[in-house]
Design a protein around this motif. Structure first.
Motif, mmCIF file in Angstrom:
data_model
loop_
_atom_site.group_PDB
_atom_site.id
_atom_site.type_symbol
_atom_site.label_atom_id
_atom_site.label_comp_id
_atom_site.label_asym_id
_atom_site.label_seq_id
_atom_site.Cartn_x
_atom_site.Cartn_y
_atom_site.Cartn_z
ATOM 1 N N PHE A 287 8.224 38.311 42.725
ATOM 2 C CA PHE A 287 8.466 39.448 41.833
ATOM 3 C C PHE A 287 8.738 39.016 40.391
ATOM 4 N N LYS A 288 8.449 37.755 40.100
ATOM 5 C CA LYS A 288 8.782 37.242 38.769
ATOM 6 C C LYS A 288 8.042 38.014 37.666
ATOM 7 N N GLY A 289 6.818 38.449 37.937
ATOM 8 C CA GLY A 289 6.065 39.174 36.929
ATOM 9 C C GLY A 289 6.542 40.590 36.691
ATOM 10 N N ASP A 290 7.159 41.192 37.712
ATOM 11 C CA ASP A 290 7.638 42.577 37.604
ATOM 12 C C ASP A 290 8.895 42.711 38.470
ATOM 13 N N PRO A 291 10.044 42.233 37.980
ATOM 14 C CA PRO A 291 11.263 42.123 38.800
ATOM 15 C C PRO A 291 11.722 43.425 39.441
ATOM 16 N N LYS A 292 11.518 44.545 38.780
ATOM 17 C CA LYS A 292 12.023 45.801 39.340
ATOM 18 C C LYS A 292 11.337 46.134 40.672
ATOM 19 N N GLN A 293 10.141 45.587 40.885
ATOM 20 C CA GLN A 293 9.434 45.845 42.140
ATOM 21 C C GLN A 293 10.144 45.211 43.343
ATOM 22 N N ALA A 294 11.038 44.250 43.072
ATOM 23 C CA ALA A 294 11.751 43.582 44.164
ATOM 24 C C ALA A 294 12.539 44.583 45.001
ATOM 25 N N ALA A 295 13.058 45.638 44.348
ATOM 26 C CA ALA A 295 13.886 46.623 45.057
ATOM 27 C C ALA A 295 13.157 47.946 45.244
ATOM 28 N N LYS A 296 11.844 47.928 45.189
ATOM 29 C CA LYS A 296 11.060 49.160 45.305
ATOM 30 C C LYS A 296 11.384 49.905 46.601
ATOM 31 N N GLY A 297 11.723 51.196 46.460
ATOM 32 C CA GLY A 297 11.985 52.046 47.614
ATOM 33 C C GLY A 297 13.314 51.794 48.311
ATOM 34 N N PHE A 298 14.165 50.962 47.749
ATOM 35 C CA PHE A 298 15.435 50.639 48.403
ATOM 36 C C PHE A 298 16.363 51.857 48.403
ATOM 37 N N ARG A 299 17.093 51.976 49.494
ATOM 38 C CA ARG A 299 18.177 52.955 49.587
ATOM 39 C C ARG A 299 19.493 52.198 49.472
ATOM 40 N N ILE A 300 20.328 52.626 48.536
ATOM 41 C CA ILE A 300 21.571 51.917 48.227
ATOM 42 C C ILE A 300 22.745 52.867 48.424
ATOM 43 N N ALA A 318 34.204 53.332 36.934
ATOM 44 C CA ALA A 318 33.143 54.021 36.196
ATOM 45 C C ALA A 318 31.973 53.090 35.905
ATOM 46 N N LYS A 319 32.266 51.859 35.513
ATOM 47 C CA LYS A 319 31.212 50.927 35.128
ATOM 48 C C LYS A 319 30.379 50.489 36.321
ATOM 49 N N VAL A 320 31.006 50.251 37.459
ATOM 50 C CA VAL A 320 30.254 49.848 38.651
ATOM 51 C C VAL A 320 29.356 50.994 39.116
ATOM 52 N N LYS A 321 29.871 52.216 39.114
ATOM 53 C CA LYS A 321 29.030 53.360 39.486
ATOM 54 C C LYS A 321 27.863 53.513 38.514
ATOM 55 N N GLU A 322 28.137 53.344 37.240
ATOM 56 C CA GLU A 322 27.082 53.459 36.229
ATOM 57 C C GLU A 322 26.019 52.388 36.446
ATOM 58 N N ALA A 323 26.456 51.149 36.710
ATOM 59 C CA ALA A 323 25.513 50.046 36.915
ATOM 60 C C ALA A 323 24.657 50.270 38.155
ATOM 61 N N ALA A 324 25.295 50.751 39.229
ATOM 62 C CA ALA A 324 24.540 51.007 40.456
ATOM 63 C C ALA A 324 23.511 52.110 40.251
ATOM 64 N N ILE A 444 27.194 48.945 47.954
ATOM 65 C CA ILE A 444 27.796 48.489 46.692
ATOM 66 C C ILE A 444 29.247 48.921 46.621
ATOM 67 N N THR A 445 30.088 48.006 46.120
ATOM 68 C CA THR A 445 31.505 48.278 45.865
ATOM 69 C C THR A 445 31.882 47.593 44.548
ATOM 70 N N PRO A 446 33.024 47.931 43.966
ATOM 71 C CA PRO A 446 33.567 47.057 42.921
ATOM 72 C C PRO A 446 33.871 45.691 43.524
ATOM 73 N N CYS A 447 33.804 44.648 42.717
ATOM 74 C CA CYS A 447 34.179 43.325 43.212
ATOM 75 C C CYS A 447 35.680 43.127 43.009
ATOM 76 N N THR A 448 36.099 42.867 41.778
ATOM 77 C CA THR A 448 37.528 42.761 41.491
ATOM 78 C C THR A 448 38.038 44.084 40.918
ATOM 79 N N PRO A 449 39.321 44.389 41.097
ATOM 80 C CA PRO A 449 39.854 45.677 40.617
ATOM 81 C C PRO A 449 39.880 45.812 39.104
ATOM 82 N N SER A 450 39.831 44.682 38.383
ATOM 83 C CA SER A 450 39.955 44.698 36.925
ATOM 84 C C SER A 450 39.326 43.431 36.385
ATOM 85 N N PRO A 451 39.147 43.335 35.062
ATOM 86 C CA PRO A 451 38.789 42.025 34.499
ATOM 87 C C PRO A 451 39.956 41.059 34.663
ATOM 88 N N ALA A 452 39.728 39.793 34.342
ATOM 89 C CA ALA A 452 40.749 38.764 34.533
ATOM 90 C C ALA A 452 42.029 39.096 33.786
#
Length: 536
Positions: A287-300, A318-324, A444-452
């Motif tokens: 998928f190096k030429g078109d990376p977004k195709q790596a997750a084509k049709g994925f349910r998250i 908020a940021k993790v939800k936005e990123a997902a 998907i979940t948050p990883c750490t509860p806050s930054p360092a």
């Protein structure tokens, strides 16, 4: 149980017999004393026979993998090195391997033959213990052509998600001096994030790869339980021991896992491995030429309970939800839905009870009598007896360790069978995750509860030190007890509450089916190549 042979002479005294029986709160009847003295004298003869034998460890090939310049560094960037060494294969075939040209740090609880292992602690004899063989993961990265440059400092007995418990110096976050680099693979994270090595091998029992990856802006993968051999790595509790790659990019992570994964014939954690092991690198490279195709049709699926855990910074939620949900904008049919896994809310308690007795008896006291594989005999002997001096040393640096030591004994004495029940519930937890993973490709979940956060001080009291760590692994530890693969992927920069002018990394955790690392890599690669995490 049979008795192999009777002793040539009776060596076991009446006093020894009574002392042994007292451990079980029993008295041996007088009429049976001589019989037990005879039987136990036979056991003692067998013990002396074994004590006189040379120990067995895997062979160490110093011709193919010579050690050069073994030393403690005089200058120590980020306090991240435990020991320096240069190891590179002399084989021309190895030099053409997957990791050719890559430099690697090895977590300091992982055996490198002839190089001291400090384990981040001054509780074991001065200078640590010196392994006489290489861990499987060390051999594999060397065989793949990498150059090992040393051992990354780890937290005291690997029992902290913070980076200020190491007895030889607090590991610093490369993004901000004085801030937590995460633990327990703290040195590895700082070395990779600081550009001193290309990649590192970390360890993870409750989040010790993913937490420092989140705090230091790295891709950190805890593979499926058993996928990467744990042979030659100091254990905390065998049911949650994991080792895996820490890198700057998803592609490098897949490269490293490809080099490390698969059975080694020693580790009894390696149950049900797929055959063959996927070549994660080749699959991702498609998928190096078109990376977004790596997750084509994925349910998250977003595990909603993970966003409702106590202590989570609302900005992280908020940021993790936005990123997902940004994945849905890639135009390749990705769907992101909020889902419920009710047992996730109880998972931190399940992990705590399932592991605490093991951390106490196995990780801190070296009691490991029922495991196949390679045992680090010298280390286990050094941990077999505790005294006030050892306890005080550990408490002053890492009260999480002494809390585990006491807590494991408390659970054993006061709640017999509860550890077994919690381990069983870990299987139930795995079933719940797997049930939703039948409908979704990844979770998907948050990883750490806050930054360092800012590091603690040696003179701080126990609760002040512990407050820096409480709740840090609330979303990572569940996947150690379930065994599912889980990755921290950097998705944003955020200010710590102490300094609004500073920006530190934040990670998003991506979880897959057992041996579903490739699906995690596909989603992570699509996100990483489509968005700039430092400005997202």
């Amino acid at each position: 149980m049979s008795v192999v042979r009777l002793p040539e002479k009776i060596s076991f005294t009446r006093e020894q017999l009574q002392k042994t029986a007292n451990v079980f709160n029993v008295n041996v009847p007088e009429k049976d004393v001589e019989a037990y003295r005879i039987l136990l004298s036979g056991l003692e003869e067998a013990a002396k026979t074994i004590a006189g034998e040379e120990d067995y460890v895997p062979p160490l090939d110093l011709i193919r993998f010579p050690r050069k310049l073994v030393h403690k560094p005089e200058t120590n960037e980020y306090n991240a090195w435990a020991y320096k060494v240069t190891i590179k294969s002399t084989s021309d075939a190895d030099a053409r391997g997957l990791l050719a040209g890559k430099t690697v740090a090895i977590k300091d609880n992982i055996c490198i033959g002839k190089v001291p292992s400090l384990l981040g602690t001054d509780v074991i004899p001065e200078g640590g213990f010196v392994p006489q063989y290489d861990a499987t993961v060390v051999t594999r990265v060397l065989t793949a052509g990498a150059t090992v440059l040393g051992k990354g400092a780890c937290e005291n007995f690997s029992m902290s998600p913070t980076s200020f418990t190491n007895a030889y110096g607090f590991v610093q976050n490369p993004f901000a001096a004085g801030y937590n680099a995460g633990g327990s693979s703290s040195g590895c994270a700082a070395l990779v994030a600081g550009g001193l090595v290309d990649m590192a091998v970390g360890g993870d029992q409750g989040g010790s790869i993913r937490v420092p990856a989140s705090y230091c802006g790295l891709v950190g993968l805890k593979p499926t339980y058993g996928l990467v051999p744990y042979t030659g790595i100091a254990s905390l509790a065998a049911i949650v021991d994991h080792t895996g790659p820490m890198t700057k990019t998803v592609m490098d992570n897949a490269l490293m896992l490809t080099a490390m994964a698969g059975a080694d014939g020693y580790d009894d954690r390696q149950i049900g491995l797929p055959t063959p092991i996927p070549c994660y690198l080749d699959e991702l490279t498609k998928f190096k030429g078109d990376p977004k195709q790596a997750a084509k049709g994925f349910r998250i699926g977003l595990i909603m309970e993970s966003f409702d855990m106590p202590g989570l910074d609302p900005r992280v939620i908020a940021k993790v939800k936005e990123a997902a949900k940004a994945l849905q904008t890639l135009g390749v049919g990705i769907s992101v839905e909020e889902i419920s896994v009710p047992m996730h809310a109880k998972a931190p308690a399940i992990w705590t009870i399932a592991t605490r007795q093991g951390f106490s008896e196995h990780g801190l006291c070296g009691q490991n009598p029922v495991r196949f594989g390679v045992h680090d005999t010298a280390l286990n002997i050094s941990l077999s007896k505790w005294d006030q001096e050892k306890f005080d040393k550990l408490a002053s640096r890492n009260p999480a360790g002494t809390n585990a030591l006491l807590g494991g004994q408390f659970i054993k004495d006061s709640y017999p069978g509860l550890t077994d029940k919690a381990i069983n519930l870990g299987r139930k937890l795995k079933d719940e995750y797997n049930a939703v993973l039948e409908k979704y490709d990844v979770l998907i979940t948050p990883c750490t509860p806050s930054p360092a956060n800012y590091t603690s001080k040696l003179e701080d009291d126990i609760m002040t030190k512990m407050s820096k760590a409480i709740g840090t692994t609330i979303n990572t530890a569940p996947f150690n007890i379930s065994g599912n693969p889980a990755m921290s992927l950097p998705i944003a920069m955020m200010s710590p509450h102490e300094d609004e002018s500073l920006k530190l990394p934040v990670g998003m955790q991506i979880v897959g089916k057992s041996f579903g690392e490739l699906d995690i890599y596909k989603v992570a690669y699509a996100w990483e190549q489509s968005f700039d995490w430092k400005s997202f």
